[in-house]
Design a protein around this motif. Structure first.
Motif, PDB file in Angstrom:
ATOM      1  N   ARG A  88       0.811  -1.218   0.000  1.00  0.00           N
ATOM      2  CA  ARG A  88       0.000   0.000   0.000  1.00  0.00           C
ATOM      3  C   ARG A  88       0.847   1.271   0.000  1.00  0.00           C
ATOM      4  O   ARG A  88       0.438   2.295  -0.569  1.00  0.00           O
ATOM      5  N   TYR A  89       1.984   1.210   0.656  1.00  0.00           N
ATOM      6  CA  TYR A  89       2.776   2.424   0.854  1.00  0.00           C
ATOM      7  C   TYR A  89       4.034   2.471  -0.007  1.00  0.00           C
ATOM      8  O   TYR A  89       4.834   3.388   0.130  1.00  0.00           O
ATOM      9  N   LEU A  90       4.209   1.503  -0.891  1.00  0.00           N
ATOM     10  CA  LEU A  90       5.428   1.418  -1.696  1.00  0.00           C
ATOM     11  C   LEU A  90       5.245   2.111  -3.041  1.00  0.00           C
ATOM     12  O   LEU A  90       4.293   1.837  -3.776  1.00  0.00           O
ATOM     13  N   VAL A  91       6.150   3.030  -3.360  1.00  0.00           N
ATOM     14  CA  VAL A  91       6.166   3.706  -4.661  1.00  0.00           C
ATOM     15  C   VAL A  91       7.471   3.336  -5.352  1.00  0.00           C
ATOM     16  O   VAL A  91       8.553   3.467  -4.765  1.00  0.00           O
ATOM     17  N   ILE A  92       7.384   2.895  -6.592  1.00  0.00           N
ATOM     18  CA  ILE A  92       8.540   2.346  -7.299  1.00  0.00           C
ATOM     19  C   ILE A  92       8.977   3.263  -8.441  1.00  0.00           C
ATOM     20  O   ILE A  92       8.192   3.590  -9.329  1.00  0.00           O
ATOM     21  N   GLY A  93      10.239   3.692  -8.381  1.00  0.00           N
ATOM     22  CA  GLY A  93      10.852   4.407  -9.494  1.00  0.00           C
ATOM     23  C   GLY A  93      10.115   5.655  -9.935  1.00  0.00           C
ATOM     24  O   GLY A  93       9.887   5.849 -11.129  1.00  0.00           O
ATOM     25  N   GLU A  94       9.789   6.530  -8.988  1.00  0.00           N
ATOM     26  CA  GLU A  94       9.106   7.776  -9.336  1.00  0.00           C
ATOM     27  C   GLU A  94      10.132   8.871  -9.606  1.00  0.00           C
ATOM     28  O   GLU A  94      11.074   9.056  -8.846  1.00  0.00           O
ATOM     29  N   GLU A  95       9.930   9.605 -10.692  1.00  0.00           N
ATOM     30  CA  GLU A  95      10.857  10.674 -11.034  1.00  0.00           C
ATOM     31  C   GLU A  95      10.730  11.816 -10.030  1.00  0.00           C
ATOM     32  O   GLU A  95       9.639  12.297  -9.742  1.00  0.00           O
ATOM     33  N   ARG A  96      11.883  12.245  -9.502  1.00  0.00           N
ATOM     34  CA  ARG A  96      11.927  13.320  -8.515  1.00  0.00           C
ATOM     35  C   ARG A  96      12.990  14.340  -8.904  1.00  0.00           C
ATOM     36  O   ARG A  96      14.014  14.008  -9.504  1.00  0.00           O
ATOM     37  N   THR A  97      12.751  15.573  -8.500  1.00  0.00           N
ATOM     38  CA  THR A  97      13.712  16.648  -8.768  1.00  0.00           C
ATOM     39  C   THR A  97      14.889  16.571  -7.808  1.00  0.00           C
ATOM     40  O   THR A  97      14.707  16.366  -6.600  1.00  0.00           O
ATOM     41  N   VAL A  98      16.085  16.731  -8.356  1.00  0.00           N
ATOM     42  CA  VAL A  98      17.301  16.785  -7.535  1.00  0.00           C
ATOM     43  C   VAL A  98      17.616  18.253  -7.284  1.00  0.00           C
ATOM     44  O   VAL A  98      17.879  19.020  -8.217  1.00  0.00           O
ATOM     45  N   SER A  99      17.601  18.649  -6.033  1.00  0.00           N
ATOM     46  CA  SER A  99      17.819  20.049  -5.658  1.00  0.00           C
ATOM     47  C   SER A  99      19.306  20.401  -5.700  1.00  0.00           C
ATOM     48  O   SER A  99      20.175  19.546  -5.523  1.00  0.00           O
ATOM     49  N   THR A 100      19.575  21.665  -5.922  1.00  0.00           N
ATOM     50  CA  THR A 100      20.959  22.154  -5.862  1.00  0.00           C
ATOM     51  C   THR A 100      21.266  22.826  -4.526  1.00  0.00           C
ATOM     52  O   THR A 100      22.398  23.217  -4.277  1.00  0.00           O
ATOM     53  N   SER A 101      20.257  22.961  -3.681  1.00  0.00           N
ATOM     54  CA  SER A 101      20.445  23.568  -2.361  1.00  0.00           C
ATOM     55  C   SER A 101      19.533  22.890  -1.349  1.00  0.00           C
ATOM     56  O   SER A 101      18.335  23.164  -1.300  1.00  0.00           O
ATOM     57  N   PRO A 102      20.115  21.962  -0.561  1.00  0.00           N
ATOM     58  CA  PRO A 102      21.504  21.491  -0.577  1.00  0.00           C
ATOM     59  C   PRO A 102      21.832  20.744  -1.878  1.00  0.00           C
ATOM     60  O   PRO A 102      20.937  20.223  -2.534  1.00  0.00           O
ATOM     61  N   ALA A 103      23.094  20.688  -2.176  1.00  0.00           N
ATOM     62  CA  ALA A 103      23.547  20.101  -3.429  1.00  0.00           C
ATOM     63  C   ALA A 103      23.167  18.630  -3.538  1.00  0.00           C
ATOM     64  O   ALA A 103      23.256  17.878  -2.569  1.00  0.00           O
ATOM     65  N   SER A 104      22.743  18.247  -4.746  1.00  0.00           N
ATOM     66  CA  SER A 104      22.464  16.842  -5.083  1.00  0.00           C
ATOM     67  C   SER A 104      21.525  16.174  -4.092  1.00  0.00           C
ATOM     68  O   SER A 104      21.709  15.014  -3.724  1.00  0.00           O
ATOM     69  N   THR A 105      20.512  16.898  -3.670  1.00  0.00           N
ATOM     70  CA  THR A 105      19.597  16.394  -2.641  1.00  0.00           C
ATOM     71  C   THR A 105      18.185  16.256  -3.183  1.00  0.00           C
ATOM     72  O   THR A 105      17.670  17.148  -3.865  1.00  0.00           O
ATOM     73  N   ILE A 106      17.554  15.137  -2.869  1.00  0.00           N
ATOM     74  CA  ILE A 106      16.151  14.925  -3.198  1.00  0.00           C
ATOM     75  C   ILE A 106      15.339  15.170  -1.927  1.00  0.00           C
ATOM     76  O   ILE A 106      15.494  14.435  -0.943  1.00  0.00           O
ATOM     77  N   PRO A 107      14.499  16.189  -1.907  1.00  0.00           N
ATOM     78  CA  PRO A 107      13.740  16.504  -0.695  1.00  0.00           C
ATOM     79  C   PRO A 107      12.699  15.436  -0.366  1.00  0.00           C
ATOM     80  O   PRO A 107      12.289  14.646  -1.228  1.00  0.00           O
ATOM     81  N   PHE A 108      12.250  15.447   0.879  1.00  0.00           N
ATOM     82  CA  PHE A 108      11.183  14.542   1.295  1.00  0.00           C
ATOM     83  C   PHE A 108       9.852  14.920   0.657  1.00  0.00           C
ATOM     84  O   PHE A 108       8.980  14.068   0.493  1.00  0.00           O
ATOM     85  N   THR A 109       9.714  16.198   0.314  1.00  0.00           N
ATOM     86  CA  THR A 109       8.453  16.674  -0.252  1.00  0.00           C
ATOM     87  C   THR A 109       8.692  17.321  -1.610  1.00  0.00           C
ATOM     88  O   THR A 109       9.739  17.918  -1.853  1.00  0.00           O
ATOM     89  N   GLN A 110       7.688  17.164  -2.481  1.00  0.00           N
ATOM     90  CA  GLN A 110       7.715  17.805  -3.787  1.00  0.00           C
ATOM     91  C   GLN A 110       6.272  18.035  -4.210  1.00  0.00           C
ATOM     92  O   GLN A 110       5.403  17.172  -4.003  1.00  0.00           O
ATOM     93  N   ALA A 111       6.020  19.171  -4.786  1.00  0.00           N
ATOM     94  CA  ALA A 111       4.662  19.529  -5.183  1.00  0.00           C
ATOM     95  C   ALA A 111       4.047  18.462  -6.083  1.00  0.00           C
ATOM     96  O   ALA A 111       4.713  17.922  -6.978  1.00  0.00           O
ATOM     97  N   SER A 112       2.785  18.146  -5.812  1.00  0.00           N
ATOM     98  CA  SER A 112       1.986  17.207  -6.617  1.00  0.00           C
ATOM     99  C   SER A 112       2.447  15.764  -6.504  1.00  0.00           C
ATOM    100  O   SER A 112       2.061  14.931  -7.325  1.00  0.00           O
TER     101      SER A 112
END
Length: 205
Positions: free
Chosen positions: A51-75
């Motif tokens: 129920r809670y598993l998401v597989i291979g979802e495209e996410r934005t890599v932030s530059t601040s902090p560098a090379s970081t994928i945030p816990f939250t992203q719009a939509s």
């Protein structure tokens, strides 16, 4: 198939097992709290509940902090636990690059990321949001028996019937253990979760 139950269905099952004809307003409020607590506990017991598993979802890599994928992203769903991060959409070929990463309060910092990369593909456990009320229709069906017997234990404890409370707790644990075994069997047959690396113990926020 992932199924949901209504609060009323859980309540009726609880009444049938407890032998009660009805609940007072206070008792129903207490049951609501027990349901939310039980779902939270069950959620924490496995990283691979389907129920809670998401597989291979495209996410934005932030530059601040560098090379970081945030816990939250719009939509998109909020990330509770990062499981895997890939350079391209995973499990389509055998040559997909998997990144190592470390967790901070900002998210997952991707190590040795291939530049220039503005996105990556994340497999993760969705954040749990529990605020079940008498109007709820989305209570996880796979947790039903665990919820009911946990609630029964709570009621017995509140009434000072400790032996009955302990027995109800044992029944709750037996039932969730069965569901965990089912999830484990699915994991063993699932290419994605079978390859979960051993560094998961340090991936929680």
């Amino acid at each position: 198939m992932i199924k949901d139950l209504t609060f009323t269905e859980i309540k009726n099952s609880f009444l049938a097992i407890s032998g009660l004809a009805s609940l007072t307003h206070v008792d129903e409020f207490f049951l609501q709290g027990s349901i939310n607590l039980a779902v939270n506990k069950a959620y924490d017991m496995s990283i691979t509940w389907p129920r809670y598993l998401v597989i291979g979802e495209e996410r934005t890599v932030s530059t601040s902090p560098a090379s970081t994928i945030p816990f939250t992203q719009a939509s998109k769903q909020n990330i509770s636990e990062f499981i895997k991060i890939h350079r391209t959409e995973p499990y389509l070929t055998n040559s997909c690059v998997e990144y190592d990463f470390i967790i901070s309060s900002a998210g997952a910092r991707v190590l040795n990321i291939v530049q220039p990369s503005t996105t990556a593909y994340v497999t993760y456990k969705k954040e749990l949001v529990t605020n079940f009320t008498p109007d709820s229709t989305d209570i996880p069906a796979e947790f039903k028996d665990y919820i009911i017997y946990s609630a029964l234990s709570d009621f017995y404890t509140g009434d000072g019937q400790n032996e009955k409370a302990a027995y109800a707790t044992q029944l709750a644990n037996d039932n969730i253990s069965l569901q965990l075994m089912k999830a484990e069997a699915q994991r063993n047959n699932n290419l994605v979760t079978r390859r979960i690396s051993t560094h998961l113990s340090r991936q929680s926020r």
